[in-house]
Design a protein around this motif. Structure first.
Motif, short mmCIF file in Angstrom:
data_model
loop_
_atom_site.label_atom_id
_atom_site.label_comp_id
_atom_site.label_asym_id
_atom_site.label_seq_id
_atom_site.Cartn_x
_atom_site.Cartn_y
_atom_site.Cartn_z
N ALA A 110 21.18 49.76 38.96
CA ALA A 110 20.90 48.77 38.41
C ALA A 110 23.02 48.23 39.42
CB ALA A 110 20.75 48.37 37.63
N PHE A 111 23.33 48.70 38.88
CA PHE A 111 25.20 48.68 39.15
C PHE A 111 25.14 48.88 40.84
CE2 PHE A 111 25.64 52.30 37.00
CZ PHE A 111 26.27 53.07 37.56
N SER A 112 24.69 50.01 41.32
CA SER A 112 24.89 50.74 42.30
C SER A 112 24.39 49.34 44.12
CB SER A 112 24.08 51.51 42.81
OG SER A 112 25.29 52.68 41.89
N PHE A 113 22.99 48.82 42.83
CA PHE A 113 22.57 47.81 44.26
C PHE A 113 23.69 46.56 44.11
CE2 PHE A 113 18.17 50.28 43.21
CZ PHE A 113 18.17 50.04 44.90
N ASN A 114 23.60 46.19 42.78
CA ASN A 114 24.62 45.42 42.81
C ASN A 114 25.96 45.09 43.68
OD1 ASN A 114 25.72 42.20 41.39
ND2 ASN A 114 27.81 43.85 40.48
N GLU A 118 16.69 43.95 43.50
CA GLU A 118 16.44 45.27 43.10
C GLU A 118 17.46 45.02 41.73
OE1 GLU A 118 14.32 47.45 44.36
OE2 GLU A 118 14.09 46.55 45.64
N ALA A 119 18.43 44.94 41.56
CA ALA A 119 19.65 45.04 40.64
C ALA A 119 18.58 44.80 39.42
CB ALA A 119 21.00 45.12 40.73
N ILE A 120 18.03 43.38 39.57
CA ILE A 120 17.48 42.66 38.84
C ILE A 120 16.57 43.03 38.19
CG2 ILE A 120 16.36 40.58 38.03
CD1 ILE A 120 19.07 38.99 39.92
N LYS A 121 15.15 44.10 38.87
CA LYS A 121 13.80 44.49 38.83
C LYS A 121 13.79 45.80 37.86
CE LYS A 121 11.20 45.25 42.61
NZ LYS A 121 11.08 45.57 43.67
N ASN A 148 24.28 36.39 38.92
CA ASN A 148 24.71 35.19 39.00
C ASN A 148 25.90 35.16 40.10
OD1 ASN A 148 27.68 33.41 38.37
ND2 ASN A 148 28.87 35.31 39.69
N ASN A 149 25.45 37.20 40.94
CA ASN A 149 26.15 37.29 42.18
C ASN A 149 24.89 36.93 43.22
OD1 ASN A 149 28.48 38.48 40.93
ND2 ASN A 149 27.95 40.43 41.32
N ARG A 150 23.54 36.70 42.61
CA ARG A 150 22.50 36.96 43.67
C ARG A 150 22.46 35.08 44.00
NH1 ARG A 150 16.32 38.26 41.79
NH2 ARG A 150 16.87 35.95 40.72
N GLY A 151 22.54 34.48 43.06
CA GLY A 151 23.35 33.45 42.99
C GLY A 151 24.66 32.59 43.79
#
Length: 277
Positions: free
Chosen positions: A132-136, A157-160, A170-173
């Motif tokens: 997940a952190f790599s997608f982030n 994808e990270a949140i999924k 937060n970052n998607r926001g």
């Protein structure tokens, strides 16, 4: 002996003494140098950790873990050029090691090589689709070059993978904010704050959205909460100053711009000089 010592690594002094005695008997025992470095890393004696990783590598340069571990210390120390060399050496030895691609990608981000970072993050999730952190990180790299749709897809994808990943929310926001999709951004920040109510970044980002929506009182409320948690949060003072100015509280705005400038934000001094003097 090594296995017994590793099981008791929290006893740092005793463990270091055992490894030192082993090295007196055999100075080519590269695993002992590696384990010494691991102990120094736990103690946050980074220079000693690097020295011992380097000794292990000098004796035996075919173990990817040695390069990877030293690279992480170089990264922590802000020595990104050396970190990149070590992560590249790790990948040369272990072609499918997703963590090394991720960490080299983070290093490329620090060095400003955004395209290289994006390539590395893609490789990381290719070899381990559950990182997940790599997608982030991939989302953050896309946001750096203003590819907000690609950024949002990566954060999705990270949140999924991890619905409780409040940093990714937060970052998607933030990517939605950059697209001026303020309502959807606020929703992401709200979800983030449900998971971590003290996450000052999400509070201040919410304030930014309300500034975009010209809802000045709400902007001040969220900036206040961010400052309460982090009294030296430069951008929260900056945001609050903007909202106060729009509400014609010029004295309050000037105090906040002055504070933001004192905390190191040059843009605040421009507002202060043009408005408050």
């Amino acid at each position: 002996i090594i296995k017994k010592v590793i099981n008791k690594l929290e006893n740092f002094d005793a463990s270091k003494s055992i490894f030192a005695r082993l090295l007196l008997k055999d100075s080519s025992f590269h695993l002992a140098y590696f384990q010494l470095a691991e102990i120094y890393k736990k103690q946050r004696f980074n220079s000693m950790a690097i020295e011992n990783y380097s000794k292990a590598i000098f004796i035996h340069n075919q173990d990817y873990k040695y390069f990877y571990s030293r690279g992480n210390i170089h990264f922590q120390e802000g020595n990104y050029v050396e970190a990149k060399k070590d992560f590249t050496a790790t990948i040369d030895l272990q072609k499918d090691y997703a963590y090394a691609y991720n960490d080299r990608g983070s290093t490329h981000l620090k060095l400003g090589y955004i395209d290289l970072a994006i390539n590395d993050f893609h490789k990381a999730v290719e070899f381990n689709p559950m990182l997940a952190f790599s997608f982030n990180n991939l989302g953050t790299a896309y946001r750096e070059i203003k590819k907000y749709n690609e950024s949002i897809r990566a954060y999705n994808e990270a949140i999924k993978i991890n619905p409780d990943y409040y940093v990714a929310l937060n970052n998607r926001g933030m990517s939605k904010f950059q697209k001026e999709d303020y309502a959807s951004a606020i929703n992401d920040f709200s979800r983030c704050l449900k998971l971590n109510p003290n996450y000052s970044y999400a509070l201040n980002n919410t304030a930014s959205c309300y500034i975009g929506l010209e809802e000045w009182e709400k902007a001040i409320s969220f900036a206040n909460q961010a400052i309460e948690i982090n009294p030296n949060y430069t951008y929260a003072f900056y945001n609050r100053a903007i909202a106060k100015e729009m509400l014609r509280d010029l004295d309050g705005a000037c105090l906040d711009w002055k504070k933001a400038h004192e905390l190191g934000l040059d843009a605040a001094s421009t507002y202060f000089d043009s408005t408050c003097k």
